[in-house]
Design a protein around this motif. Structure first.
Motif, PDB file in Angstrom:
ATOM      1  N   LYS A 295       1.128   1.624  13.958  1.00  0.00           N
ATOM      2  CA  LYS A 295      -0.295   1.278  14.116  1.00  0.00           C
ATOM      3  C   LYS A 295      -0.506  -0.204  13.800  1.00  0.00           C
ATOM      4  O   LYS A 295      -1.226  -0.906  14.508  1.00  0.00           O
ATOM      5  N   LEU A 296       0.130  -0.684  12.744  1.00  0.00           N
ATOM      6  CA  LEU A 296       0.035  -2.093  12.374  1.00  0.00           C
ATOM      7  C   LEU A 296       0.618  -2.968  13.485  1.00  0.00           C
ATOM      8  O   LEU A 296       0.049  -4.007  13.822  1.00  0.00           O
ATOM      9  N   SER A 297       1.722  -2.524  14.048  1.00  0.00           N
ATOM     10  CA  SER A 297       2.352  -3.252  15.151  1.00  0.00           C
ATOM     11  C   SER A 297       1.368  -3.443  16.304  1.00  0.00           C
ATOM     12  O   SER A 297       1.231  -4.542  16.853  1.00  0.00           O
TER      13      SER A 297
ATOM     14  N   GLU B 286       0.823  -1.212   0.000  1.00  0.00           N
ATOM     15  CA  GLU B 286       0.000   0.000   0.000  1.00  0.00           C
ATOM     16  C   GLU B 286       0.858   1.265   0.000  1.00  0.00           C
ATOM     17  O   GLU B 286       0.456   2.292  -0.544  1.00  0.00           O
ATOM     18  N   HIS B 287       2.049   1.186   0.606  1.00  0.00           N
ATOM     19  CA  HIS B 287       2.961   2.334   0.657  1.00  0.00           C
ATOM     20  C   HIS B 287       3.968   2.334  -0.495  1.00  0.00           C
ATOM     21  O   HIS B 287       4.871   3.158  -0.532  1.00  0.00           O
ATOM     22  N   LYS B 288       3.823   1.357  -1.414  1.00  0.00           N
ATOM     23  CA  LYS B 288       4.737   1.218  -2.562  1.00  0.00           C
ATOM     24  C   LYS B 288       6.178   0.949  -2.116  1.00  0.00           C
ATOM     25  O   LYS B 288       7.139   1.445  -2.708  1.00  0.00           O
ATOM     26  N   VAL B 289       6.293   0.169  -1.045  1.00  0.00           N
ATOM     27  CA  VAL B 289       7.596  -0.257  -0.536  1.00  0.00           C
ATOM     28  C   VAL B 289       7.856  -1.654  -1.080  1.00  0.00           C
ATOM     29  O   VAL B 289       7.025  -2.546  -0.944  1.00  0.00           O
ATOM     30  N   ASN B 290       9.012  -1.837  -1.722  1.00  0.00           N
ATOM     31  CA  ASN B 290       9.364  -3.109  -2.345  1.00  0.00           C
ATOM     32  C   ASN B 290      10.202  -3.963  -1.393  1.00  0.00           C
ATOM     33  O   ASN B 290      11.183  -3.492  -0.827  1.00  0.00           O
ATOM     34  N   ILE B 291       9.816  -5.227  -1.236  1.00  0.00           N
ATOM     35  CA  ILE B 291      10.597  -6.170  -0.436  1.00  0.00           C
ATOM     36  C   ILE B 291      11.704  -6.721  -1.321  1.00  0.00           C
ATOM     37  O   ILE B 291      11.429  -7.359  -2.340  1.00  0.00           O
ATOM     38  N   GLU B 292      12.958  -6.489  -0.925  1.00  0.00           N
ATOM     39  CA  GLU B 292      14.101  -6.971  -1.704  1.00  0.00           C
ATOM     40  C   GLU B 292      14.647  -8.290  -1.167  1.00  0.00           C
ATOM     41  O   GLU B 292      15.196  -9.079  -1.921  1.00  0.00           O
ATOM     42  N   ASP B 293      14.516  -8.503   0.133  1.00  0.00           N
ATOM     43  CA  ASP B 293      14.971  -9.755   0.746  1.00  0.00           C
ATOM     44  C   ASP B 293      14.163  -9.962   2.014  1.00  0.00           C
ATOM     45  O   ASP B 293      13.791  -8.990   2.684  1.00  0.00           O
ATOM     46  N   ILE B 294      13.906 -11.209   2.349  1.00  0.00           N
ATOM     47  CA  ILE B 294      13.107 -11.518   3.536  1.00  0.00           C
ATOM     48  C   ILE B 294      13.579 -12.841   4.132  1.00  0.00           C
ATOM     49  O   ILE B 294      13.838 -13.797   3.396  1.00  0.00           O
ATOM     50  N   LYS B 295      13.720 -12.864   5.440  1.00  0.00           N
ATOM     51  CA  LYS B 295      14.056 -14.082   6.177  1.00  0.00           C
ATOM     52  C   LYS B 295      13.095 -14.164   7.351  1.00  0.00           C
ATOM     53  O   LYS B 295      12.801 -13.160   8.000  1.00  0.00           O
ATOM     54  N   GLN B 296      12.611 -15.371   7.633  1.00  0.00           N
ATOM     55  CA  GLN B 296      11.733 -15.536   8.782  1.00  0.00           C
ATOM     56  C   GLN B 296      11.950 -16.902   9.396  1.00  0.00           C
ATOM     57  O   GLN B 296      12.407 -17.830   8.731  1.00  0.00           O
ATOM     58  N   THR B 297      11.651 -17.003  10.674  1.00  0.00           N
ATOM     59  CA  THR B 297      11.778 -18.263  11.381  1.00  0.00           C
ATOM     60  C   THR B 297      10.854 -18.248  12.586  1.00  0.00           C
ATOM     61  O   THR B 297      10.333 -17.199  12.962  1.00  0.00           O
ATOM     62  N   ILE B 298      10.650 -19.400  13.159  1.00  0.00           N
ATOM     63  CA  ILE B 298       9.911 -19.529  14.406  1.00  0.00           C
ATOM     64  C   ILE B 298      10.915 -20.014  15.450  1.00  0.00           C
ATOM     65  O   ILE B 298      11.582 -21.031  15.250  1.00  0.00           O
ATOM     66  N   MET B 299      11.032 -19.282  16.551  1.00  0.00           N
ATOM     67  CA  MET B 299      11.933 -19.654  17.637  1.00  0.00           C
ATOM     68  C   MET B 299      11.104 -19.787  18.909  1.00  0.00           C
ATOM     69  O   MET B 299      10.632 -18.783  19.447  1.00  0.00           O
TER      70      MET B 299
ATOM     71  N   PHE C 167       5.236   6.888   7.165  1.00  0.00           N
ATOM     72  CA  PHE C 167       5.305   5.446   6.964  1.00  0.00           C
ATOM     73  C   PHE C 167       5.544   4.725   8.288  1.00  0.00           C
ATOM     74  O   PHE C 167       4.855   3.762   8.626  1.00  0.00           O
ATOM     75  N   LYS C 168       6.526   5.208   9.066  1.00  0.00           N
ATOM     76  CA  LYS C 168       6.824   4.584  10.358  1.00  0.00           C
ATOM     77  C   LYS C 168       5.613   4.649  11.283  1.00  0.00           C
ATOM     78  O   LYS C 168       5.315   3.687  11.996  1.00  0.00           O
TER      79      LYS C 168
ATOM     80  N   ILE D 180       7.387  -4.215  15.791  1.00  0.00           N
ATOM     81  CA  ILE D 180       7.876  -3.957  14.432  1.00  0.00           C
ATOM     82  C   ILE D 180       8.803  -2.748  14.496  1.00  0.00           C
ATOM     83  O   ILE D 180       8.405  -1.680  14.960  1.00  0.00           O
ATOM     84  N   TRP D 181      10.028  -2.944  14.038  1.00  0.00           N
ATOM     85  CA  TRP D 181      11.030  -1.874  14.005  1.00  0.00           C
ATOM     86  C   TRP D 181      11.338  -1.535  12.559  1.00  0.00           C
ATOM     87  O   TRP D 181      11.504  -2.431  11.736  1.00  0.00           O
ATOM     88  N   VAL D 182      11.441  -0.255  12.279  1.00  0.00           N
ATOM     89  CA  VAL D 182      11.792   0.215  10.935  1.00  0.00           C
ATOM     90  C   VAL D 182      12.990   1.139  11.078  1.00  0.00           C
ATOM     91  O   VAL D 182      12.959   2.093  11.853  1.00  0.00           O
ATOM     92  N   GLN D 183      14.055   0.820  10.343  1.00  0.00           N
ATOM     93  CA  GLN D 183      15.259   1.654  10.376  1.00  0.00           C
ATOM     94  C   GLN D 183      15.794   1.822   8.965  1.00  0.00           C
ATOM     95  O   GLN D 183      15.695   0.905   8.145  1.00  0.00           O
ATOM     96  N   LYS D 184      16.376   2.972   8.705  1.00  0.00           N
ATOM     97  CA  LYS D 184      17.088   3.137   7.437  1.00  0.00           C
ATOM     98  C   LYS D 184      18.308   2.222   7.479  1.00  0.00           C
ATOM     99  O   LYS D 184      18.960   2.071   8.505  1.00  0.00           O
ATOM    100  N   LYS D 185      18.608   1.592   6.359  1.00  0.00           N
ATOM    101  CA  LYS D 185      19.689   0.606   6.312  1.00  0.00           C
ATOM    102  C   LYS D 185      21.027   1.206   6.722  1.00  0.00           C
ATOM    103  O   LYS D 185      21.800   0.569   7.436  1.00  0.00           O
TER     104      LYS D 185
END
Length: 95
Positions: free
Chosen positions: A72-74, A31-44, A66-67, A81-86
């Protein structure tokens, strides 16, 4: 923003695992036109952990806006949910 790294952000999502986390986060990014370039997920131990490298080059709102939307989604998901510039993420993790 001049180069690709200035357009990259790191998003981390953690919390109790449940159905719909990836869908909710990725829909919000789309919805924000943010592209996912890489994603990793796991259950711990019943905890969901996801880290995403995203590109905000085509985003049409401010980074702060955006943040705020992601926070709000968090709350809605009951997740952290944390958002940081790379570039800031990289500096924080450089010894």
């Amino acid at each position: 923003m001049e180069n690709n790294e200035n357009n990259q952000i790191i998003i981390t999502v953690t919390g109790k695992d449940k159905v719909g986390i990836v869908s909710s986060v990725s829909n919000s990014l789309a919805e924000h036109k943010v592209n996912i370039e890489d994603i990793k997920q796991t259950i711990m131990q019943d905890n969901f952990v996801m880290i995403m490298l995203c590109n905000i080059e085509k985003m049409e709102v401010s980074f702060k806006e955006f943040k705020d939307d992601i926070l709000k989604l968090s709350d809605e998901l009951g997740m952290e949910i944390w958002v940081q510039k790379k570039e800031i993420f990289d500096k924080m993790h450089t010894i």
